[in-house]
Design an enzyme around this catalytic site. Structure first.
Site, PDB file in Angstrom:
ATOM      1  N   GLU A  77      17.729 -22.824  -7.850  1.00  0.00           N
ATOM      2  CA  GLU A  77      17.284 -21.429  -7.841  1.00  0.00           C
ATOM      3  C   GLU A  77      18.437 -20.488  -8.215  1.00  0.00           C
ATOM      4  OE1 GLU A  77      14.673 -19.952  -8.040  1.00  0.00           O
ATOM      5  OE2 GLU A  77      14.973 -17.944  -7.280  1.00  0.00           O
ATOM      6  N   ARG A 103       4.619   0.887  -6.504  1.00  0.00           N
ATOM      7  CA  ARG A 103       4.568  -0.065  -5.393  1.00  0.00           C
ATOM      8  C   ARG A 103       3.549  -1.162  -5.621  1.00  0.00           C
ATOM      9  NH1 ARG A 103       6.590   2.132  -0.543  1.00  0.00           N
ATOM     10  NH2 ARG A 103       5.005   1.212   0.771  1.00  0.00           N
ATOM     11  N   GLU A 138      18.555 -16.230 -16.061  1.00  0.00           N
ATOM     12  CA  GLU A 138      17.445 -15.407 -16.561  1.00  0.00           C
ATOM     13  C   GLU A 138      17.808 -13.932 -16.648  1.00  0.00           C
ATOM     14  OE1 GLU A 138      13.834 -15.280 -14.199  1.00  0.00           O
ATOM     15  OE2 GLU A 138      14.970 -15.510 -12.361  1.00  0.00           O
ATOM     16  N   HIS A 180      28.014 -38.462 -14.491  1.00  0.00           N
ATOM     17  CA  HIS A 180      27.172 -39.206 -15.431  1.00  0.00           C
ATOM     18  C   HIS A 180      26.934 -38.399 -16.713  1.00  0.00           C
ATOM     19  CE1 HIS A 180      26.600 -42.342 -12.503  1.00  0.00           C
ATOM     20  NE2 HIS A 180      26.423 -41.395 -11.602  1.00  0.00           N
ATOM     21  N   TRP A 231      -2.919  -2.427  -1.658  1.00  0.00           N
ATOM     22  CA  TRP A 231      -2.525  -3.723  -2.200  1.00  0.00           C
ATOM     23  C   TRP A 231      -3.042  -4.726  -1.188  1.00  0.00           C
ATOM     24  CZ3 TRP A 231       0.752  -8.070  -1.798  1.00  0.00           C
ATOM     25  CH2 TRP A 231       0.962  -8.729  -3.009  1.00  0.00           C
ATOM     26  N   CYS A 252       0.836  -1.195   0.000  1.00  0.00           N
ATOM     27  CA  CYS A 252       0.000   0.000   0.000  1.00  0.00           C
ATOM     28  C   CYS A 252       0.874   1.249   0.000  1.00  0.00           C
ATOM     29  CB  CYS A 252      -0.868   0.030   1.243  1.00  0.00           C
ATOM     30  SG  CYS A 252      -1.852  -1.447   1.424  1.00  0.00           S
ATOM     31  N   LYS A 300      18.308 -17.925 -11.382  1.00  0.00           N
ATOM     32  CA  LYS A 300      18.498 -16.480 -11.171  1.00  0.00           C
ATOM     33  C   LYS A 300      19.571 -15.971 -12.116  1.00  0.00           C
ATOM     34  CE  LYS A 300      15.884 -15.323  -9.611  1.00  0.00           C
ATOM     35  NZ  LYS A 300      14.699 -15.917  -9.106  1.00  0.00           N
ATOM     36  N   ASN A 312      -0.792   1.392   5.843  1.00  0.00           N
ATOM     37  CA  ASN A 312       0.073   0.453   5.123  1.00  0.00           C
ATOM     38  C   ASN A 312       0.669  -0.481   6.169  1.00  0.00           C
ATOM     39  OD1 ASN A 312       2.027  -0.872   3.626  1.00  0.00           O
ATOM     40  ND2 ASN A 312       3.441   0.861   3.612  1.00  0.00           N
ATOM     41  N   GLY A 313       0.471  -1.794   5.987  1.00  0.00           N
ATOM     42  CA  GLY A 313       1.015  -2.755   6.945  1.00  0.00           C
ATOM     43  C   GLY A 313      -0.016  -3.812   7.282  1.00  0.00           C
ATOM     44  N   LYS A 372       6.455 -10.977 -16.034  1.00  0.00           N
ATOM     45  CA  LYS A 372       6.339 -11.193 -14.585  1.00  0.00           C
ATOM     46  C   LYS A 372       5.270 -12.229 -14.285  1.00  0.00           C
ATOM     47  CE  LYS A 372       7.308 -10.420 -10.274  1.00  0.00           C
ATOM     48  NZ  LYS A 372       8.501 -11.118  -9.783  1.00  0.00           N
TER      49      LYS A 372
HETATM   50  C1  F6R Z   1      12.003 -16.539 -11.819  1.00  0.00           C
HETATM   51  C2  F6R Z   1      10.578 -16.314 -11.744  1.00  0.00           C
HETATM   52  C3  F6R Z   1       9.684 -17.318 -12.366  1.00  0.00           C
HETATM   53  C4  F6R Z   1       8.419 -17.512 -11.534  1.00  0.00           C
HETATM   54  C5  F6R Z   1       7.438 -18.432 -12.283  1.00  0.00           C
HETATM   55  C6  F6R Z   1       6.188 -18.696 -11.477  1.00  0.00           C
HETATM   56  O1  F6R Z   1      12.731 -15.526 -11.199  1.00  0.00           O
HETATM   57  O2  F6R Z   1      10.131 -15.321 -11.211  1.00  0.00           O
HETATM   58  O3  F6R Z   1      10.338 -18.515 -12.579  1.00  0.00           O
HETATM   59  O4  F6R Z   1       8.778 -18.056 -10.303  1.00  0.00           O
HETATM   60  O5  F6R Z   1       7.081 -17.851 -13.507  1.00  0.00           O
HETATM   61  O6  F6R Z   1       5.497 -17.517 -11.239  1.00  0.00           O
HETATM   62  P1  F6R Z   1       4.434 -17.407 -10.090  1.00  0.00           P
HETATM   63  O7  F6R Z   1       5.123 -17.582  -8.791  1.00  0.00           O
HETATM   64  O8  F6R Z   1       3.836 -16.041 -10.257  1.00  0.00           O
HETATM   65  O9  F6R Z   1       3.421 -18.501 -10.324  1.00  0.00           O
END
Ligand code: F6R
Length: 608
Positions: free
Chosen positions: A481, A27, A488, A504, A75, A2, A485, A101-102, A603
């Site tokens: 992970e 935000r 990507e 292997h 939010w 928020c 990271k 907010n919180g 995203k």
């Molecule tokens: C990587 C990343 C993606 C998401 C994936 C699932 O940094 O952000 O691999 O984790 O697309 O997305 P959500 O969590 O929104 O279902």
């Protein structure tokens, strides 16, 4: 997350509030509202949707006249996004308006108390409790009522408060949610973040926890929670508007990495009450928990990687067999689900098409689905039978960091709860784990403080062709992970390998100077992974080791070492992932990539 704004001065408040809110749009929000005192009473307009809706409803603020007001972008955390749940919220007589907010952690207990005293609630929010509670304590002195409320509420808050009986003042208070105030020639301002006031002033005051501010048109006063006046120094902001949006960080990804200690606290602390984990939203009795025969965790990308960690933790702690599936596989593989199966889907956005399809598939087979979701009111949150929110706030960088960290915490809490109910851990182990959980935020801060060293190391690898991550058990899950990271956001080819699998096939890819990052946080697997490191080193690899403090012997094998503070071995992912996120970030920055918006990625992946 928020955003709150407030203004008191010589100009019309509504256009200034709308402008301030527009500067906080980054935000993330799902609804917005403003309240302005018009000379007689407080008038309010609020609506679900974009700020544009509010601008249209108020004709750019023209329909709300007055020179004092507060505003909010919401939010959702408690209660779906809706007109009624949007802020501001009022006491019953409409004389006290509040934006927040919180998260008020004890809002249910406070709400029960207020209901028993005859208060009537219109929304499902935790914020409305604050408006009524101020009313309850108000005897003509706003400061006294506000500080009494501060003693009663638990959780995090930044509040903007307007009293129609005191229209020459606005009040603002904070605990664990950001709040700044500023003063210009024309008036005084409150805001969640600097960008909202930059147009009017560059001299701002950062409000500390448990401080209260009383703003008038031409001056402001600061108080402690004991109503004692305190002096504060203003800070001159010299960032440009773009940097200010990112809180002075170069990228949202870095800002969000730095938000991880707070995110973790926000995910666990409302669910730990008097030394017990209470997950009200689980909708399961102890008997239900005891009757689980199998768990399926389903997700995509980083959320899937959190699920892989979840498998190790749930199986290790609660001894429930867990299968983890990529959602895109699960939905077509005809999984065997029976009455005792519990299905958990994990998603930051709550909109990922494959995860949503997997959820529907599981429900079709008669299973109840628990969603671990960040975005309130998202499709997965609406369709899951029960939802455990991660409360990480909106994540703007495409590559997830803080939402992943929050997912891990949700999985630890779930595992601990199930282990306790099923009698797999005793009270001492349980209490010690809770203590370790509580230490994580501080330990993450220490790791983040080491960013300069990691940046220098990362700079050596901006030209790398391939980078490998290896580990066993949970360390393999961390490697998955770390590798995602890196690739990507830096576009460097990278793979995560279970360390024992290297010979292997993958080992043939190791050349002179290839970086192999080994994760060794699990004591029982330490020697095994060290042997795998020796194997790649003898083929020319350059070795980075991420291991627990105290394992200095690793320096005989590794070329570069990052030490992780001691914690429970199940929680170590939350720490080990931090330097690896930083490494990926700095390689990307070093290469000049678009860190927050890597090519070809979105995203929220709403298509199959
Ligand atoms: C990587 C990343 C993606 C998401 C994936 C699932 O940094 O952000 O691999 O984790 O697309 O997305 P959500 O969590 O929104 O279902």
């Amino acid at each position: 997350m928020c955003g709150i704004v407030g203004y008191i001065g010589n100009s019309q408040a509504a256009p200034i509030l709308l402008d301030g809110l527009s500067k906080l749009e980054y935000r993330g929000y799902d609804s917005a509202g403003i309240a302005v005192y018009d000379g007689k009473e407080i008038k309010m307009v609020k609506a679900m949707g974009r700020l544009k809706v509010l601008e249209e409803l108020t004709h750019g603020g023209a329909t709300l006249s007055g020179t004092v007001g507060i505003g909010h972008t919401r939010w959702a955390t408690h209660g779906q996004p809706s007109d009624i749940n949007s802020h501001p919220h009022f006491n019953t007589s409409g004389t006290i308006a509040v934006v927040h907010n919180g998260i008020i952690e004890n809002y249910l207990a406070l709400k029960d108390k207020l209901l028993s005293k005859g208060y009537v609630f219109k929304s499902e929010t935790d914020t409305e409790v604050v408006a009524h509670l101020i009313d309850y304590y108000y005897r003509g002195n706003p400061l006294e009522a506000i500080t009494k409320v501060m003693h009663r509420v638990e959780g995090s808050y930044a509040l903007g408060i307007l009293f129609s009986e005191h229209p020459d003042q606005i009040f603002a208070v904070r605990k664990d949610s950001p709040l700044i105030v500023g003063k210009s020639e024309d008036g005084c301002f409150i805001a969640s973040d600097v960008p909202a006031v930059l147009k009017y002033t560059r001299d701002v005051y950062f409000i500390n926890n448990q401080e209260v501010v009383r703003l008038r048109a031409d001056h402001m006063h600061f108080y402690s929670v004991d109503e004692e006046e305190i002096q504060k120094e203003s800070v001159r902001i010299d960032w440009d508007a773009d940097a200010a949006e990112k809180g002075g960080y170069e990228h949202f990804m870095l800002k969000e990495m730095y938000e991880q200690p707070k995110t973790i606290r926000d995910t666990f602390s409302p669910r730990v009450k008097d030394g017990e984990i209470v997950i009200e939203e689980l909708g399961m009795t102890d008997e239900d928990i005891r009757s689980i025969t199998k768990m399926h965790i389903v997700a995509c990308g980083s959320a899937y990687h959190a699920g892989v960690v979840g498998k190790y933790v749930m199986e290790g702690m609660a001894r429930i067999p867990v299968e983890v599936d990529l959602a895109s596989e699960f939905r077509y593989r005809n999984p065997i689900l029976d009455k005792g199966s519990m299905v958990v889907v994990i998603s930051q956005s709550g909109e990922t098409a494959d995860t949503l399809a997997a959820l529907r598939q599981a429900q079709k087979e008669g299973c109840k689905v628990l969603g671990i979701v960040n975005v309130v009111g998202s499709s997965i949150a609406r369709e899951a039978d029960n939802v455990m929110y991660t409360w990480a706030g909106p994540e703007i960088a495409v590559a997830t960091t803080k939402a992943y960290s929050a997912q891990l915490i949700a999985l630890y809490l779930l595992s601990m709860k199930f282990a306790q109910v099923r009698g797999k851990i005793n009270q001492d182990q349980y209490s010690e784990m809770l203590r370790d959980l509580e230490k994580l935020p501080e330990q993450i801060e220490l790791l983040l403080a080491n960013k300069g060293r990691i940046q220098r190391f990362a700079n050596r690898y901006v030209g790398a062709k391939d980078i490998f991550f290896i580990g066993r058990g949970i360390d393999y899950a961390i490697s998955l992970e770390a590798s995602l990271k890196l690739k990507e956001i830096s576009y460097i080819h990278s793979e995560a390998y279970a360390a024992g699998e290297l010979k292997h096939g993958t080992i043939s890819l190791i050349e002179e100077g290839t970086l192999v990052a080994a994760v060794l946080t699990q004591e029982d697997l330490y020697k095994k992974t060290t042997s795998n490191m020796v194997e790649v080193k003898s083929r020319g690899a350059f070795l980075l080791a991420v291991t627990n403090e105290g394992h200095t012997d690793i320096e005989e094998t590794a070329d570069y070492v990052i030490y992780i503070p001691q914690t429970n071995p199940y929680f170590v992912t939350s720490l080990a992932v931090i330097p690896l996120q930083l490494f990926a970030y700095y390689v990307s920055v070093g290469k000049g990539c678009d860190v927050d918006k890597p090519r070809n990625l979105a995203k929220s992946v709403t298509v199959e």
